[in-house]
Design a protein around this motif. Structure first.
Motif, PDB file in Angstrom:
ATOM      1  N   VAL A   1      49.438  17.312  43.579  1.00  0.00           N
ATOM      2  CA  VAL A   1      49.052  17.366  42.175  1.00  0.00           C
ATOM      3  C   VAL A   1      50.290  17.333  41.292  1.00  0.00           C
ATOM      4  CG1 VAL A   1      46.910  18.637  42.571  1.00  0.00           C
ATOM      5  CG2 VAL A   1      49.018  19.895  42.091  1.00  0.00           C
ATOM      6  N   ILE A   2      50.112  16.787  40.114  1.00  0.00           N
ATOM      7  CA  ILE A   2      51.079  16.810  39.030  1.00  0.00           C
ATOM      8  C   ILE A   2      50.385  17.526  37.886  1.00  0.00           C
ATOM      9  CG2 ILE A   2      52.342  15.341  37.381  1.00  0.00           C
ATOM     10  CD1 ILE A   2      52.138  13.153  39.658  1.00  0.00           C
ATOM     11  N   VAL A   3      51.113  18.281  37.107  1.00  0.00           N
ATOM     12  CA  VAL A   3      50.524  18.925  35.938  1.00  0.00           C
ATOM     13  C   VAL A   3      51.090  18.278  34.688  1.00  0.00           C
ATOM     14  CG1 VAL A   3      50.437  21.050  34.577  1.00  0.00           C
ATOM     15  CG2 VAL A   3      49.971  21.121  37.022  1.00  0.00           C
ATOM     16  N   SER A   4      50.185  17.945  33.757  1.00  0.00           N
ATOM     17  CA  SER A   4      50.585  17.340  32.490  1.00  0.00           C
ATOM     18  C   SER A   4      50.499  18.377  31.377  1.00  0.00           C
ATOM     19  CB  SER A   4      49.694  16.144  32.158  1.00  0.00           C
ATOM     20  OG  SER A   4      50.153  15.483  31.000  1.00  0.00           O
ATOM     21  N   LEU A   5      51.541  18.440  30.570  1.00  0.00           N
ATOM     22  CA  LEU A   5      51.605  19.378  29.454  1.00  0.00           C
ATOM     23  C   LEU A   5      51.534  18.606  28.141  1.00  0.00           C
ATOM     24  CD1 LEU A   5      54.003  20.285  31.755  1.00  0.00           C
ATOM     25  CD2 LEU A   5      53.791  22.374  30.391  1.00  0.00           C
ATOM     26  N   GLY A   6      50.708  19.079  27.226  1.00  0.00           N
ATOM     27  CA  GLY A   6      50.597  18.425  25.932  1.00  0.00           C
ATOM     28  C   GLY A   6      49.237  17.803  25.733  1.00  0.00           C
TER      29      GLY A   6
END
Length: 521
Positions: free
Chosen positions: A120-125
């Motif tokens: 998984v990658i986490v996206s912020l914003g």
């Protein structure tokens, strides 16, 4: 004895030809090395696909139950500030990082995916709410929040989706860049794996707007090791909305490529053509876009994928995995964007599978952990559940379980899709559509029984046998909370739970009670 060729020397002409051949071979090897380096990127990064997943959208998208190669990496969005004035990481302002474990079982679901070899990658914003850099006043506080996200989910890659008002906030952009650079340096000093950072930005057919270029330069000037720039090839609007969306996206990517080369050149770093492409990503919005006249079709996806694989694009994505299906007939106006369907007839095809073709299905995805490998080879009937280390009650054949109830069985957590009794959660003879249980993920190390949430005795009226109750009415009885499923009078909510499938009352689950307490608070 002399021979025909004894003492024979190369003529000047032959010597020149030979030297030319050698030079050509050397030049070819150098070119091949250079092309290979450019194709892979300066750090040997893979060319990978990962669709965005809207974690807080309903219905819940079960990214953890990946069945196709293109589903093996999920980019989860979006982490934002919990409020416009609170420097605390949250999922869409709805859940704190801890709260997401309780209400969404997010860490457990991530563990299920990673143990199966995914990542998984986490996206912020994102487009809504406030990215943390807009709220956190100091670089140190911002770095701490970013660190908490990375540590909570054991991340190797962060994605920063910067758009809207966040693009023009110079102070926030500077804080973000400095905090990310400090976090990368902190990890390097500790000997941890490098933290890869992508920045996702809006584009037009003319490439990155000036405000987006400023975000990229802020990262680089602060010393961030930037993995790449992901172009949001969507919502172009204006005259481009009605054009072939693949053509507009490709034009935007070509211009972004030129801009990225120029940005690095200004800092004394020369990017080869292929190397620059390896540092660029593309994220179309599949199907119906927010602009009514703008539709990204399956054929557009094929054309974009063909271009991307030809140039060696580093990353391919889409918004979003939640939407990768045809809308049902009940969804009457497909020109209105839906969170859970694409708005176009897909005829059984998947945007994800089309866009992911030629990209790795698991860029840098970890191998299954030793414990997972060991459990996979063990006999299922040899796995014993310990109630003291189980977050939920251990499943029992004689017990009944209302919809939404979570239990533990053979070191995995399941949730009841409807009322059930006697149905073994991992029965291999029952089809996925027929089993009353949904697998969430494994029991995690260090877990203990979750405390059962309860409501104050006077939170709802006490049940009364003489009162008529309509569907949706809520009552309290013997410390439990119940909701009427249909009209009822005289039916005891507690005794009815012996066979809740026929009772007019459903008992509120611990998760529902927790939400009620939060709302009341």
């Amino acid at each position: 004895m002399s021979t025909r060729y004894s003492g024979r020397r190369l003529s000047p002409v032959r010597l020149v030809v030979l030297l030319a051949v050698v030079a050509a071979l050397i030049s070819g090897l150098v070119y091949a090395y250079s092309w290979t380096r450019d194709a892979l990127g300066s750090r040997g990064d893979a060319h990978w696909f990962s669709a965005y997943v809207d974690v807080t959208a309903t219905p819940t998208y079960t990214f953890e139950a990946a069945t196709e190669p293109h589903q093996k990496i999920a980019t989860l969005g979006f982490v934002v500030a919990s409020s416009p004035t609170t420097c605390e990481a949250s999922w869409g302002t709805y859940y704190s990082l801890d709260g997401a474990d309780g209400d969404l079982d997010l860490t457990r679901r991530i563990a299920r995916l990673t143990r199966a070899g995914g990542d998984v990658i986490v996206s912020l914003g994102g487009a809504a709410n406030s990215e943390l850099a807009l709220v956190c006043d100091s670089v140190a506080d911002l770095q701490a929040q970013y660190r908490s996200v990375v540590d909570t989910y054991s991340l190797e890659t962060l994605d920063f989706d910067i758009e809207g008002t966040a693009l023009d906030d110079t102070a926030a952009n500077q804080r973000r860049a400095e905090a990310v650079a400090a976090l990368q340096q902190e990890r390097a000093a500790a000997g941890d794996d490098p933290l890869k950072v992508w920045v996702t930005l809006p584009v037009s057919a003319d490439g990155l707007p000036a405000s987006a270029v400023a975000v990229v330069t802020a990262f680089l000037d602060a010393g961030v090791d930037l993995a790449g720039v992901n172009a949001m090839t969507m919502d172009f609007g204006g005259g481009d909305a009605a054009k072939n969306q693949a053509d507009v996206a490709i034009a935007a990517l070509r211009r972004t490529h030129d801009q990225l080369v120029a940005i690095y050149a200004d800092r004394g770093e020369s990017l080869g053509d292929r190397e620059a492409w390896a540092r660029i990503g593309a994220t179309p919005m599949i199907g119906q876009n927010d602009v009514v006249s703008e539709v990204f079709s399956l054929d557009n996806a094929r054309a974009l994928n063909e271009f991307a694989t030809e140039v060696g694009l580093g990353r391919m994505s889409m918004w979003s995995a939640n939407r990768d299906r045809t809308c049902s007939d009940a969804y009457a106006d497909v020109s209105v964007v839906s969170d859970s369907c694409s708005g176009v007839e897909q005829d059984g095809e998947s945007f994800g599978a089309i866009l992911a073709k030629g990209f790795t299905s698991s860029g840098d995805a970890p191998s299954p952990t030793p414990s997972a490998s060991a459990s996979a080879t063990a006999r299922a009937d040899q796995v014993v559940d310990d109630p003291s280390t189980s977050p939920y009650p251990v499943w029992a054949e004689e017990s009944s379980y209302p919809q939404g109830t979570r239990i533990v069985w053979r070191r995995n957590v399941y949730e009841a899709k409807w009322w059930t009794q006697g149905d073994q959660p991992d029965d291999p003879t029952v089809a996925a559509s027929d089993t009353p249980w949904r697998l969430i993920g494994p029991v995690l190390e260090g877990e203990s029984p979750s405390p059962e949430a309860t409501l104050p005795a006077d939170f709802f009226p006490t049940w009364d046998a003489a009162t008529v109750y309509e569907e949706g009415d809520e009552v309290m009885l013997d410390g439990g909370a119940y909701r009427a499923r249909w009209w009822t009078q005289g039916d005891n909510p507690v005794s009815g739970q012996v066979n809740p499938g026929t009772s007019p009352w459903e008992k509120l689950t611990s998760a529902e009670i927790t939400k009620l307490l939060k709302t009341e608070g």
